[in-house]
Each structure stands twice: as structure tokens, then as C-alpha cells.
Design a protein around this motif. Structure first.
Motif, PDB file in Angstrom:
ATOM      1  N   PRO A   7       0.820  -1.219   0.000  1.00 28.43           N
ATOM      2  CA  PRO A   7       0.000   0.000   0.000  1.00 28.43           C
ATOM      3  C   PRO A   7       0.857   1.275   0.000  1.00 28.43           C
ATOM      4  CG  PRO A   7       0.112  -0.892   2.211  1.00 28.43           C
ATOM      5  CD  PRO A   7       0.845  -1.866   1.321  1.00 28.43           C
ATOM      6  N   THR A   8       0.216   2.387  -0.312  1.00 27.89           N
ATOM      7  CA  THR A   8       0.919   3.675  -0.246  1.00 27.89           C
ATOM      8  C   THR A   8       0.274   4.539   0.831  1.00 27.89           C
ATOM      9  OG1 THR A   8      -0.484   4.360  -2.081  1.00 27.89           O
ATOM     10  CG2 THR A   8       1.794   3.801  -2.616  1.00 27.89           C
ATOM     11  N   LEU A   9       1.089   5.368   1.426  1.00 26.60           N
ATOM     12  CA  LEU A   9       0.614   6.278   2.471  1.00 26.60           C
ATOM     13  C   LEU A   9      -0.233   7.393   1.876  1.00 26.60           C
ATOM     14  CD1 LEU A   9       3.824   7.009   4.612  1.00 26.60           C
ATOM     15  CD2 LEU A   9       1.853   5.678   5.342  1.00 26.60           C
ATOM     16  N   PHE A  10      -1.196   7.868   2.656  1.00 32.80           N
ATOM     17  CA  PHE A  10      -1.904   9.087   2.273  1.00 32.80           C
ATOM     18  C   PHE A  10      -2.195   9.883   3.547  1.00 32.80           C
ATOM     19  CE2 PHE A  10      -5.032   5.738   2.882  1.00 32.80           C
ATOM     20  CZ  PHE A  10      -6.019   6.337   3.663  1.00 32.80           C
ATOM     21  N   ASP A  11      -2.459  11.160   3.379  1.00 29.63           N
ATOM     22  CA  ASP A  11      -2.736  12.011   4.531  1.00 29.63           C
ATOM     23  C   ASP A  11      -4.185  11.818   4.974  1.00 29.63           C
ATOM     24  OD1 ASP A  11      -1.835  14.633   6.141  1.00 29.63           O
ATOM     25  OD2 ASP A  11      -3.925  14.805   5.544  1.00 29.63           O
ATOM     26  N   PHE A  12      -4.364  11.519   6.238  1.00 33.54           N
ATOM     27  CA  PHE A  12      -5.698  11.275   6.788  1.00 33.54           C
ATOM     28  C   PHE A  12      -5.863  12.168   8.019  1.00 33.54           C
ATOM     29  CE2 PHE A  12      -8.755   8.746   9.326  1.00 33.54           C
ATOM     30  CZ  PHE A  12      -9.759   8.583   8.383  1.00 33.54           C
ATOM     31  N   HIS A  13      -6.600  13.263   7.856  1.00 35.89           N
ATOM     32  CA  HIS A  13      -6.771  14.235   8.956  1.00 35.89           C
ATOM     33  C   HIS A  13      -5.429  14.622   9.578  1.00 35.89           C
ATOM     34  CE1 HIS A  13     -11.039  13.504   8.587  1.00 35.89           C
ATOM     35  NE2 HIS A  13     -10.900  12.235   8.886  1.00 35.89           N
ATOM     36  N   GLY A  14      -4.427  14.808   8.720  1.00 35.65           N
ATOM     37  CA  GLY A  14      -3.118  15.266   9.202  1.00 35.65           C
ATOM     38  C   GLY A  14      -2.168  14.178   9.669  1.00 35.65           C
ATOM     39  N   VAL A  15      -2.562  12.913   9.497  1.00 39.23           N
ATOM     40  CA  VAL A  15      -1.718  11.785   9.925  1.00 39.23           C
ATOM     41  C   VAL A  15      -1.534  10.834   8.747  1.00 39.23           C
ATOM     42  CG1 VAL A  15      -1.547   9.798  11.504  1.00 39.23           C
ATOM     43  CG2 VAL A  15      -2.530  11.951  12.321  1.00 39.23           C
ATOM     44  N   ILE A  18      -2.723   4.194   5.988  1.00 37.74           N
ATOM     45  CA  ILE A  18      -3.001   3.331   4.835  1.00 37.74           C
ATOM     46  C   ILE A  18      -4.433   2.820   4.975  1.00 37.74           C
ATOM     47  CG2 ILE A  18      -0.629   2.647   4.270  1.00 37.74           C
ATOM     48  CD1 ILE A  18      -1.033   0.123   5.969  1.00 37.74           C
ATOM     49  N   LYS A  19      -4.970   2.349   3.852  1.00 33.46           N
ATOM     50  CA  LYS A  19      -6.395   2.043   3.806  1.00 33.46           C
ATOM     51  C   LYS A  19      -6.864   0.977   4.812  1.00 33.46           C
ATOM     52  CE  LYS A  19      -8.595   2.032  -0.230  1.00 33.46           C
ATOM     53  NZ  LYS A  19      -9.502   3.198  -0.029  1.00 33.46           N
ATOM     54  N   CYS A  20      -6.020  -0.015   5.090  1.00 33.22           N
ATOM     55  CA  CYS A  20      -6.518  -1.073   5.983  1.00 33.22           C
ATOM     56  C   CYS A  20      -6.744  -0.574   7.417  1.00 33.22           C
ATOM     57  CB  CYS A  20      -5.637  -2.317   5.955  1.00 33.22           C
ATOM     58  SG  CYS A  20      -4.067  -2.118   6.738  1.00 33.22           S
ATOM     59  N   PHE A  21      -6.275   0.646   7.712  1.00 30.63           N
ATOM     60  CA  PHE A  21      -6.545   1.226   9.032  1.00 30.63           C
ATOM     61  C   PHE A  21      -7.558   2.371   8.986  1.00 30.63           C
ATOM     62  CE2 PHE A  21      -2.062  -0.396   9.593  1.00 30.63           C
ATOM     63  CZ  PHE A  21      -2.451  -1.535  10.275  1.00 30.63           C
ATOM     64  N   THR A  22      -8.033   2.703   7.788  1.00 35.47           N
ATOM     65  CA  THR A  22      -9.041   3.766   7.695  1.00 35.47           C
ATOM     66  C   THR A  22     -10.329   3.280   7.034  1.00 35.47           C
ATOM     67  OG1 THR A  22      -8.186   4.540   5.554  1.00 35.47           O
ATOM     68  CG2 THR A  22      -7.270   5.578   7.545  1.00 35.47           C
ATOM     69  N   TRP A 154      17.407   1.820   4.378  1.00 28.95           N
ATOM     70  CA  TRP A 154      17.424   2.329   5.754  1.00 28.95           C
ATOM     71  C   TRP A 154      17.566   3.854   5.827  1.00 28.95           C
ATOM     72  CZ3 TRP A 154      16.212   2.507  10.537  1.00 28.95           C
ATOM     73  CH2 TRP A 154      16.986   3.196  11.488  1.00 28.95           C
ATOM     74  N   ASN A 155      18.454   4.425   5.049  1.00 28.87           N
ATOM     75  CA  ASN A 155      18.704   5.868   5.145  1.00 28.87           C
ATOM     76  C   ASN A 155      17.450   6.685   4.805  1.00 28.87           C
ATOM     77  OD1 ASN A 155      20.615   7.987   5.713  1.00 28.87           O
ATOM     78  ND2 ASN A 155      20.541   8.480   3.536  1.00 28.87           N
ATOM     79  N   ALA A 156      16.773   6.287   3.715  1.00 26.63           N
ATOM     80  CA  ALA A 156      15.547   6.983   3.311  1.00 26.63           C
ATOM     81  C   ALA A 156      14.434   6.747   4.333  1.00 26.63           C
ATOM     82  CB  ALA A 156      15.104   6.497   1.934  1.00 26.63           C
ATOM     83  N   PHE A 157      14.390   5.525   4.860  1.00 27.78           N
ATOM     84  CA  PHE A 157      13.377   5.200   5.866  1.00 27.78           C
ATOM     85  C   PHE A 157      13.550   6.085   7.101  1.00 27.78           C
ATOM     86  CE2 PHE A 157      11.931   2.985   9.670  1.00 27.78           C
ATOM     87  CZ  PHE A 157      10.667   2.543   9.307  1.00 27.78           C
ATOM     88  N   LEU A 158      14.799   6.256   7.527  1.00 29.69           N
ATOM     89  CA  LEU A 158      15.067   7.054   8.730  1.00 29.69           C
ATOM     90  C   LEU A 158      14.631   8.509   8.524  1.00 29.69           C
ATOM     91  CD1 LEU A 158      16.214   6.855  11.598  1.00 29.69           C
ATOM     92  CD2 LEU A 158      18.461   7.478  10.678  1.00 29.69           C
ATOM     93  N   THR A 159      14.874   9.027   7.326  1.00 29.50           N
ATOM     94  CA  THR A 159      14.425  10.388   7.006  1.00 29.50           C
ATOM     95  C   THR A 159      12.905  10.467   7.068  1.00 29.50           C
ATOM     96  OG1 THR A 159      16.352  10.696   5.589  1.00 29.50           O
ATOM     97  CG2 THR A 159      14.527  12.225   5.261  1.00 29.50           C
ATOM     98  N   ASP A 160      12.241   9.455   6.484  1.00 33.17           N
ATOM     99  CA  ASP A 160      10.774   9.415   6.535  1.00 33.17           C
ATOM    100  C   ASP A 160      10.274   9.333   7.981  1.00 33.17           C
ATOM    101  OD1 ASP A 160      10.504   9.548   3.794  1.00 33.17           O
ATOM    102  OD2 ASP A 160      10.190   7.383   3.512  1.00 33.17           O
ATOM    103  N   PHE A 161      10.967   8.555   8.790  1.00 31.22           N
ATOM    104  CA  PHE A 161      10.591   8.418  10.206  1.00 31.22           C
ATOM    105  C   PHE A 161      10.656   9.781  10.898  1.00 31.22           C
ATOM    106  CE2 PHE A 161      11.331   7.638  14.715  1.00 31.22           C
ATOM    107  CZ  PHE A 161      10.468   6.596  15.014  1.00 31.22           C
ATOM    108  N   MET A 162      11.737  10.507  10.657  1.00 33.38           N
ATOM    109  CA  MET A 162      11.883  11.831  11.272  1.00 33.38           C
ATOM    110  C   MET A 162      10.808  12.796  10.768  1.00 33.38           C
ATOM    111  SD  MET A 162      15.976  12.503  11.733  1.00 33.38           S
ATOM    112  CE  MET A 162      16.585  12.104  10.117  1.00 33.38           C
ATOM    113  N   ASP A 163      10.410  12.616   9.511  1.00 35.26           N
ATOM    114  CA  ASP A 163       9.394  13.498   8.912  1.00 35.26           C
ATOM    115  C   ASP A 163       7.962  13.066   9.228  1.00 35.26           C
ATOM    116  OD1 ASP A 163      11.450  14.947   7.826  1.00 35.26           O
ATOM    117  OD2 ASP A 163      11.310  14.037   5.824  1.00 35.26           O
ATOM    118  N   GLY A 164       7.815  11.946   9.944  1.00 34.63           N
ATOM    119  CA  GLY A 164       6.476  11.468  10.288  1.00 34.63           C
ATOM    120  C   GLY A 164       5.757  10.781   9.148  1.00 34.63           C
ATOM    121  N   LYS A 165       6.521  10.412   8.091  1.00 36.08           N
ATOM    122  CA  LYS A 165       5.900   9.722   6.948  1.00 36.08           C
ATOM    123  C   LYS A 165       5.892   8.217   7.213  1.00 36.08           C
ATOM    124  CE  LYS A 165       7.347  13.251   3.657  1.00 36.08           C
ATOM    125  NZ  LYS A 165       8.581  13.601   2.932  1.00 36.08           N
ATOM    126  N   MET A 166       5.152   7.856   8.217  1.00 35.14           N
ATOM    127  CA  MET A 166       5.019   6.477   8.681  1.00 35.14           C
ATOM    128  C   MET A 166       3.542   6.174   8.861  1.00 35.14           C
ATOM    129  SD  MET A 166       8.085   5.116   9.615  1.00 35.14           S
ATOM    130  CE  MET A 166       8.829   5.717   8.129  1.00 35.14           C
TER     131      MET A 166
END
Length: 293
Positions: A7-15, A18-22, A154-166
């Protein structure tokens, strides 16, 4: 067997979600909590399964021994917001729980919790884990859990983690949001993964005190033994080996369960960058989370 795309991430009320949780959102938001429910809330990979199992043993280890060997933990403690085709939703599983209290887990940030939990004054146990180990664990989890987005390198993941793109958004917002809630909601017990690693007996005593439980010394010892990382890793009822969408040959669901494994992943430069970013986002001097024990 056909492999579904990640799945791909999307913005859901600012968070980020992914679809299986919304997909089941309205039903989840309308969940009818009860005063004796216990909600286990965590950011993903922060000791959710560990604390769920300790609670399950405290309440049902002796009263429902047959459930311990016949019903996997993820069914005894359903995941409230999950909704996956061909499987019962977490909300439905929670509604059908035969136990009292009902133990229910969630990774939702505090602002997404169904309002009935607050209205019913249900008890909530929140577990926080230090950001560095949490990021490492989430990275490995993303590799083996096919319902999550591909974590990439890992490097890109860590950047995403810091940016809240999880999935479930920013770690910083999550732990801070729940910490703030604790100041106004007295039925919330805030725990730290590192404290549990350091002295699980002491933390179990604090948990029992919060819940009004008084297990015997023998019972506490038994629970401590059953809930060690190694025992849980070997136990097919707690190690998620029955879950189809997790590929445990890529990385085990129960991987290391240690404090400080981040040192095997972070470069010096990554660590410096992370620390700088952390300082900016973690302004509350009272919320201290250790990266070492």
C-alpha cells in the motif's frame, strides 16, 4: 499465490495512514467501549505484544488456561482499527470478545481514539519506546509485514521516520500527544519499554497497582517467566507465526527485543542529525525516554 502490491501512504486528517486502518473508520469511531475495557495504546513496534501478553496473563492466565494454548494473542487482544479483506475486522473481534475485561490494542494517535473510551472512563495503558530503537524495529517490521508500505533503504526510511511519513504518523506527535493526555485523564498509565527491559517485575507491580490487581508472588514470577522475550518468541500463540501476511523468513516478528540495537544501524552522521531533530521536536522536559539502559 498472487502477491498483492504494497500500500501507499496518504494524509488522513493530518496523519499518514493506509487504507486497511481507515477503511472501517466510522465503525471504529462508533465503537462502544465499556467502563471495564482496557485499551493498550502504542506507536507500532513499541512493546505492544509484550504488554498485551502480560495483561492477558494477569487477567486470564489462570481463569482461562485453555485460551492460552488455543487462541492466538492477536485474537485475545484484537487490533481495533485493522480491516483486511477476508478477515474479521478488529472492531468486530473486539465486539465479540467473551472476556471481562476486554483487552483491546490500538496504534491510533490520541486524537483518533473513539470517544466512548473517554466517556466510559475506560483504563488505558500506553507504552512508549525510544525513537531510535523504535525506528529500527519499524524498519525491519516493514520488510516482513506485507500489509505495510515497502520501507525501502534504511537511510531513506530514517528520514521518513523523522518526517512522520510512517503509518500512524509521527512518533514524536504520538508519544507527546499521549503524554499530554495523561495530564488530564487519570485512567491512563504511561509506561516505557526501557523500564520494562530494566526491571519487568517492578513495572508489573506498577501496572497491577494501576489496575487494582494483587497477584501472588508465585503468580507474578510465573507471568515474568512466560513473558520473557525468548519464551514469547518460541510461543506460537504470541509470535504471530499464524499470521499469513507476515513473512517471518525475511525478519522474525519478535526480532531482538533489546534496548540499544539502534547502534548497529545508525551511522555517526545519522545519529547526529537525528539527535538535532529530536531536540527540536521533544520540548517537554518531563517526558524523558532513554536510548540506553
Amino acid at each position: 499465490m498472487e502477491v498483492s502490491p504494497r500500500p501507499t501512504l496518504f494524509d488522513f486528517h493530518g496523519v499518514s495512514m493506509i487504507k486497511c486502518f481507515t477503511d472501517n473508520w466510522d465503525n471504529v469511531q462508533n465503537f462502544e467501549a465499556r467502563p471495564d475495557d482496557i485499551l493498550i495504546a502504542t506507536y507500532p513496534k513499541a512493546g505492544t505484544t509484550w504488554v498485551s501478553y502480560i495483561l492477558d496473563l494477569l487477567y486470564f492466565g489462570q481463569t482461562c488456561p485453555e485460551r492460552q494454548v488455543s487462541v492466538p494473542l492477536h485474537e485475545r487482544v484484537p487490533f481495533l482499527e485493522i480491516s483486511k479483506a477476508s478477515l474479521p475486522t478488529g472492531k468486530d473481534l473486539a465486539d465479540l470478545l467473551p472476556t471481562t475485561p476486554r483487552l483491546i490494542k490500538t496504534h491510533l494517535p490520541v486524537q483518533f481514539i473513539p470517544k466512548s473510551f473517554w466517556e466510559q472512563n475506560s483504563r488505558i495503558v500506553y507504552v512508549a519506546r525510544n525513537a531510535k530503537d523504535n525506528a529500527v524495529s519499524y524498519f525491519h517490521f516493514g520488510q516482513m509485514n506485507k500489509i505495510l508500505p515497502d520501507p525501502g533503504e534504511w537511510n531513506a526510511f530514517l528520514t521518513d521516520f523523522m518526517d512522520g511519513k510512517m503509518v500512524f504518523g509521527s512518533w514524536y506527535d504520538h508519544v507527546n500527544g499521549w503524554w499530554e493526555k495523561k495530564q488530564t485523564y487519570s485512567n491512563l498509565h504511561y509506561m516505557f519499554y526501557e523500564d520494562l527491559i530494566e526491571d519487568s517485575g517492578r513495572e508489573m507491580d506498577k501496572l497491577c497497582s494501576f489496575l487494582g490487581l494483587s497477584p501472588s508472588v508465585e503468580e507474578k514470577k510465573r507471568i515474568s517467566t512466560l513473558s520473557t522475550f525468548d519464551n514469547m518468541k518460541q510461543n506460537i500463540m504470541t509470535n504471530f507465526s499464524t499470521v499469513q501476511y507476515m513473512n517471518q523468513t525475511v525478519s522474525p516478528f519478535m526480532r531482538k527485543g533489546k534496548v540499544g540495537d539502534w547502534k548497529n544501524h545508525f551511522t555517526v552522521a545519522q545519529n547526529e542529525q537525528f539527535d538535532k531533530d529530536y531536540k527540536q521536536k521533544m520540548k517537554n522536559p518531563l517526558l524523558k525516554i532513554r536510548c540506553e539502559v
